[in-house]
Design a protein around this motif. Structure first.
Motif, PDB file in Angstrom:
ATOM      1  N   MET A 307      -9.307  -1.291  -6.286  1.00 42.53           N
ATOM      2  CA  MET A 307      -8.084  -1.366  -5.486  1.00 42.53           C
ATOM      3  C   MET A 307      -6.869  -1.569  -6.375  1.00 42.53           C
ATOM      4  SD  MET A 307      -7.432  -0.964  -2.319  1.00 42.53           S
ATOM      5  CE  MET A 307      -5.722  -0.431  -2.131  1.00 42.53           C
ATOM      6  N   ALA A 308      -7.008  -2.386  -7.419  1.00 44.53           N
ATOM      7  CA  ALA A 308      -5.885  -2.613  -8.336  1.00 44.53           C
ATOM      8  C   ALA A 308      -5.493  -1.313  -9.031  1.00 44.53           C
ATOM      9  CB  ALA A 308      -6.269  -3.680  -9.362  1.00 44.53           C
ATOM     10  N   GLN A 309      -6.489  -0.539  -9.430  1.00 40.68           N
ATOM     11  CA  GLN A 309      -6.211   0.741 -10.085  1.00 40.68           C
ATOM     12  C   GLN A 309      -5.525   1.707  -9.124  1.00 40.68           C
ATOM     13  OE1 GLN A 309     -10.139   1.828 -11.383  1.00 40.68           O
ATOM     14  NE2 GLN A 309     -10.025   0.616 -13.272  1.00 40.68           N
ATOM     15  N   LEU A 310      -5.964   1.731  -7.870  1.00 43.96           N
ATOM     16  CA  LEU A 310      -5.354   2.617  -6.879  1.00 43.96           C
ATOM     17  C   LEU A 310      -3.913   2.208  -6.585  1.00 43.96           C
ATOM     18  CD1 LEU A 310      -8.378   3.027  -4.432  1.00 43.96           C
ATOM     19  CD2 LEU A 310      -7.291   4.855  -5.745  1.00 43.96           C
ATOM     20  N   MET A 311      -3.669   0.911  -6.474  1.00 41.99           N
ATOM     21  CA  MET A 311      -2.311   0.435  -6.216  1.00 41.99           C
ATOM     22  C   MET A 311      -1.372   0.825  -7.358  1.00 41.99           C
ATOM     23  SD  MET A 311      -3.165  -3.340  -4.618  1.00 41.99           S
ATOM     24  CE  MET A 311      -1.447  -3.872  -4.717  1.00 41.99           C
ATOM     25  N   GLU A 312      -1.876   0.753  -8.563  1.00 41.73           N
ATOM     26  CA  GLU A 312      -1.052   1.138  -9.717  1.00 41.73           C
ATOM     27  C   GLU A 312      -0.736   2.619  -9.670  1.00 41.73           C
ATOM     28  OE1 GLU A 312      -1.260   1.012 -14.634  1.00 41.73           O
ATOM     29  OE2 GLU A 312      -2.830   0.090 -13.416  1.00 41.73           O
ATOM     30  N   ARG A 313      -1.725   3.435  -9.350  1.00 43.18           N
ATOM     31  CA  ARG A 313      -1.502   4.885  -9.283  1.00 43.18           C
ATOM     32  C   ARG A 313      -0.579   5.258  -8.131  1.00 43.18           C
ATOM     33  NH1 ARG A 313      -7.538   6.896  -9.122  1.00 43.18           N
ATOM     34  NH2 ARG A 313      -6.516   8.870  -8.552  1.00 43.18           N
ATOM     35  N   LEU A 314      -0.572   4.445  -7.079  1.00 41.29           N
ATOM     36  CA  LEU A 314       0.260   4.726  -5.901  1.00 41.29           C
ATOM     37  C   LEU A 314       1.615   4.024  -5.969  1.00 41.29           C
ATOM     38  CD1 LEU A 314      -2.543   4.450  -3.181  1.00 41.29           C
ATOM     39  CD2 LEU A 314      -1.201   6.516  -3.690  1.00 41.29           C
ATOM     40  N   ASP A 315       1.883   3.351  -7.075  1.00 39.26           N
ATOM     41  CA  ASP A 315       3.142   2.614  -7.234  1.00 39.26           C
ATOM     42  C   ASP A 315       3.357   1.660  -6.065  1.00 39.26           C
ATOM     43  OD1 ASP A 315       3.818   3.974  -9.627  1.00 39.26           O
ATOM     44  OD2 ASP A 315       4.557   5.671  -8.440  1.00 39.26           O
ATOM     45  N   ALA A 316       2.301   0.931  -5.713  1.00 39.55           N
ATOM     46  CA  ALA A 316       2.358   0.033  -4.562  1.00 39.55           C
ATOM     47  C   ALA A 316       2.263  -1.417  -5.021  1.00 39.55           C
ATOM     48  CB  ALA A 316       1.214   0.339  -3.597  1.00 39.55           C
ATOM     49  N   ALA A 317       3.077  -2.277  -4.375  1.00 42.36           N
ATOM     50  CA  ALA A 317       3.052  -3.703  -4.703  1.00 42.36           C
ATOM     51  C   ALA A 317       2.107  -4.471  -3.782  1.00 42.36           C
ATOM     52  CB  ALA A 317       4.455  -4.277  -4.595  1.00 42.36           C
ATOM     53  N   SER A 318       1.628  -3.835  -2.720  1.00 37.95           N
ATOM     54  CA  SER A 318       0.714  -4.491  -1.778  1.00 37.95           C
ATOM     55  C   SER A 318      -0.286  -3.466  -1.257  1.00 37.95           C
ATOM     56  CB  SER A 318       1.482  -5.096  -0.603  1.00 37.95           C
ATOM     57  OG  SER A 318       2.067  -4.058   0.178  1.00 37.95           O
ATOM     58  N   ARG A 319      -1.300  -3.973  -0.618  1.00 34.69           N
ATOM     59  CA  ARG A 319      -2.309  -3.067  -0.044  1.00 34.69           C
ATOM     60  C   ARG A 319      -1.704  -2.265   1.101  1.00 34.69           C
ATOM     61  NH1 ARG A 319      -7.850  -5.138  -1.315  1.00 34.69           N
ATOM     62  NH2 ARG A 319      -7.439  -6.482  -3.074  1.00 34.69           N
ATOM     63  N   PHE A 320      -0.870  -2.908   1.887  1.00 39.39           N
ATOM     64  CA  PHE A 320      -0.219  -2.188   2.983  1.00 39.39           C
ATOM     65  C   PHE A 320       0.606  -1.027   2.437  1.00 39.39           C
ATOM     66  CE2 PHE A 320       3.548  -1.521   5.650  1.00 39.39           C
ATOM     67  CZ  PHE A 320       2.940  -1.160   6.837  1.00 39.39           C
ATOM     68  N   GLN A 321       1.384  -1.322   1.378  1.00 40.12           N
ATOM     69  CA  GLN A 321       2.209  -0.271   0.785  1.00 40.12           C
ATOM     70  C   GLN A 321       1.328   0.816   0.178  1.00 40.12           C
ATOM     71  OE1 GLN A 321       4.923  -1.591  -2.253  1.00 40.12           O
ATOM     72  NE2 GLN A 321       6.004   0.373  -2.370  1.00 40.12           N
ATOM     73  N   ALA A 322       0.172   0.428  -0.363  1.00 36.98           N
ATOM     74  CA  ALA A 322      -0.752   1.416  -0.926  1.00 36.98           C
ATOM     75  C   ALA A 322      -1.220   2.369   0.167  1.00 36.98           C
ATOM     76  CB  ALA A 322      -1.941   0.716  -1.568  1.00 36.98           C
ATOM     77  N   GLY A 323      -1.490   1.814   1.367  1.00 38.78           N
ATOM     78  CA  GLY A 323      -1.916   2.663   2.475  1.00 38.78           C
ATOM     79  C   GLY A 323      -0.814   3.611   2.915  1.00 38.78           C
ATOM     80  N   VAL A 324       0.443   3.092   2.963  1.00 40.70           N
ATOM     81  CA  VAL A 324       1.582   3.931   3.359  1.00 40.70           C
ATOM     82  C   VAL A 324       1.792   5.051   2.352  1.00 40.70           C
ATOM     83  CG1 VAL A 324       4.081   3.972   3.705  1.00 40.70           C
ATOM     84  CG2 VAL A 324       2.711   2.069   4.640  1.00 40.70           C
ATOM     85  N   ASN A 325       1.773   4.691   1.052  1.00 35.53           N
ATOM     86  CA  ASN A 325       2.007   5.689   0.018  1.00 35.53           C
ATOM     87  C   ASN A 325       0.872   6.728  -0.022  1.00 35.53           C
ATOM     88  OD1 ASN A 325       4.292   4.270  -0.566  1.00 35.53           O
ATOM     89  ND2 ASN A 325       3.569   3.442  -2.521  1.00 35.53           N
ATOM     90  N   ALA A 326      -0.372   6.262   0.203  1.00 36.43           N
ATOM     91  CA  ALA A 326      -1.508   7.183   0.197  1.00 36.43           C
ATOM     92  C   ALA A 326      -1.380   8.180   1.338  1.00 36.43           C
ATOM     93  CB  ALA A 326      -2.821   6.394   0.317  1.00 36.43           C
ATOM     94  N   THR A 327      -0.897   7.719   2.479  1.00 34.50           N
ATOM     95  CA  THR A 327      -0.691   8.621   3.622  1.00 34.50           C
ATOM     96  C   THR A 327       0.413   9.630   3.326  1.00 34.50           C
ATOM     97  OG1 THR A 327      -1.392   6.860   5.155  1.00 34.50           O
ATOM     98  CG2 THR A 327      -0.145   8.715   6.074  1.00 34.50           C
ATOM     99  N   LYS A 328       1.513   9.158   2.721  1.00 41.18           N
ATOM    100  CA  LYS A 328       2.613  10.070   2.395  1.00 41.18           C
ATOM    101  C   LYS A 328       2.164  11.148   1.421  1.00 41.18           C
ATOM    102  CE  LYS A 328       6.456   6.798   3.052  1.00 41.18           C
ATOM    103  NZ  LYS A 328       7.548   6.052   2.379  1.00 41.18           N
ATOM    104  N   ARG A 329       1.307  10.767   0.485  1.00 37.36           N
ATOM    105  CA  ARG A 329       0.837  11.754  -0.514  1.00 37.36           C
ATOM    106  C   ARG A 329      -0.297  12.625  -0.006  1.00 37.36           C
ATOM    107  NH1 ARG A 329       0.750   8.631  -6.397  1.00 37.36           N
ATOM    108  NH2 ARG A 329       2.768   7.562  -6.214  1.00 37.36           N
ATOM    109  N   GLY A 330      -0.743  12.354   1.195  1.00 38.41           N
ATOM    110  CA  GLY A 330      -1.827  13.156   1.756  1.00 38.41           C
ATOM    111  C   GLY A 330      -3.198  12.763   1.264  1.00 38.41           C
ATOM    112  N   TRP A 331      -3.321  11.546   0.726  1.00 40.68           N
ATOM    113  CA  TRP A 331      -4.625  11.086   0.262  1.00 40.68           C
ATOM    114  C   TRP A 331      -5.512  10.654   1.415  1.00 40.68           C
ATOM    115  CZ3 TRP A 331      -4.266   7.788  -4.877  1.00 40.68           C
ATOM    116  CH2 TRP A 331      -3.595   8.550  -5.850  1.00 40.68           C
ATOM    117  N   LEU A 332      -4.873  10.334   2.550  1.00 48.32           N
ATOM    118  CA  LEU A 332      -5.623   9.886   3.728  1.00 48.32           C
ATOM    119  C   LEU A 332      -5.407  10.846   4.885  1.00 48.32           C
ATOM    120  CD1 LEU A 332      -4.911   6.032   3.662  1.00 48.32           C
ATOM    121  CD2 LEU A 332      -6.996   7.202   2.960  1.00 48.32           C
TER     122      LEU A 332
END
Length: 332
Positions: A307-332
């Protein structure tokens, strides 16, 4: 000339090889006594006496009317035919007993099945009942055995039980396909067992998560756990054609998404593995790290590292932000 000493089918009538040799000699030489019969057969005097006692018990010797104090050999047409008739009667009786036992076994099995049956299937209570039924089903398999395996490492006793059954099925030409969680690759013993199966003709694929433990036999029967979280507690054997068809479709869908065993786990166009995408979906659904670890079959430490590695790749400071950014990038 000495009689040949050998075992023959007369032993099935209860006659030893020594007794047969003496009987044959006595038929040829009705006037020979113990010493002469010993010379005829190559047996010792003691062995001849024991054989004569045996022949007397079999009613193959009677007192001689010609030689006082001696015994004469009864004609084989009379003596041996009587022994054969007795053996046939005993065999017929034994056959009747076996058939009666067969009918009783069938009745007990039918009663046992009816006590566990429900409309379209059978309930199996406990691990012993499950393994016993799986052994029966696997030995009766005609062409195919499919399985979903959500667990990680296989228990040693389970492998020891399954290995001979799987090998026997493969030798009969049964097609075996299995889907396992990718995390099973982390257990050396389970990995070695998987290689053993694949080398013998099984097909195996891996996916990040497997929704349920399931076995499908010949697309006619499916075995599912009563409790998903405790598959050792009991199982249901489903034979309803409609349900089995739906479960088979589920298997094929998961199979198509899997990575064949032996291949390196691929990354998609976003550079993510299937396990990383699965982790993002689990976290986005609101599950805890502990729940994610259970579903993926990995340690809590591994989940947090991923999860830490994914957050870094998604430029996210939190898990919630990681989910938002992943959705914007089409990862989810």
């Amino acid at each position: 000339m000495k009689e040949a000493r050998k075992d023959t089918m007369l032993r099935s009538l209860g006659m030893s090889s020594h007794a047969e040799a003496v009987y044959r000699a006595a038929l040829r030489h009705q006037d020979h006594g113990v010493v002469a019969l010993a010379q005829d057969t190559g047996l010792t005097v003691q062995e001849v006496r024991a054989a004569l006692d045996e022949l007397a018990l079999l009613a193959l010797l009677k007192p001689s009317a010609q030689f006082e104090g001696r015994l004469r050999a009864v004609s084989p047409d009379v003596g041996l035919t009587a022994l054969l008739a007795s053996a046939e009667a005993e065999l017929a009786s034994r056959h009747a007993q076996v058939e009666a036992a067969r009918a009783e076994i069938a009745a007990i099995a039918a009663d046992h099945r009816s006590s566990r049956s429900f409309d379209g299937g059978t309930r199996l209570e406990g691990l012993d009942a499950i393994r016993s039924r799986l052994e029966e089903l696997q030995r009766a398999t005609e062409f195919e055995c499919l399985s979903l395996n959500p667990g990680g490492a296989h228990r040693p006793e389970a492998r020891e039980t399954a290995a001979p059954l799987n090998e026997e099925a493969l030798q009969r030409g049964i097609k075996i396909r299995a889907v396992c969680r990718e995390s099973f690759r982390n257990d050396a013993d389970t990995l070695a067992y998987a290689r053993w199966l694949v080398e013998r003709g099984s097909q195996m694929r891996t996916v990040p998560t497997v929704p349920i433990q399931m076995i499908i036999i010949d697309r006619k029967a499916a075995v599912l756990p009563v409790h998903v979280d405790n598959p050792r507690a009991g199982a249901l054997e489903i034979r309803s054609p409609g349900i089995v068809t739906a479960l088979h479709a589920l298997f094929e869908q998961i199979w198509e998404a899997g990575t064949p065993f032996g291949r390196q786990l691929p990354r998609d166009s976003d550079g993510c593995t299937a396990t990383e995408k699965a982790l993002l979906k689990i976290v986005a659904a609101g599950d805890t790290d502990e729940a994610a670890a259970r579903k993926l079959g990995v340690s809590l430490r591994t989940v947090r590292r991923m999860m830490a590695q994914l957050m870094e790749r998604l430029d996210a400071a939190s898990r919630f932000q990681a989910g938002v950014n992943a959705t914007k990038r089409g990862w989810l």
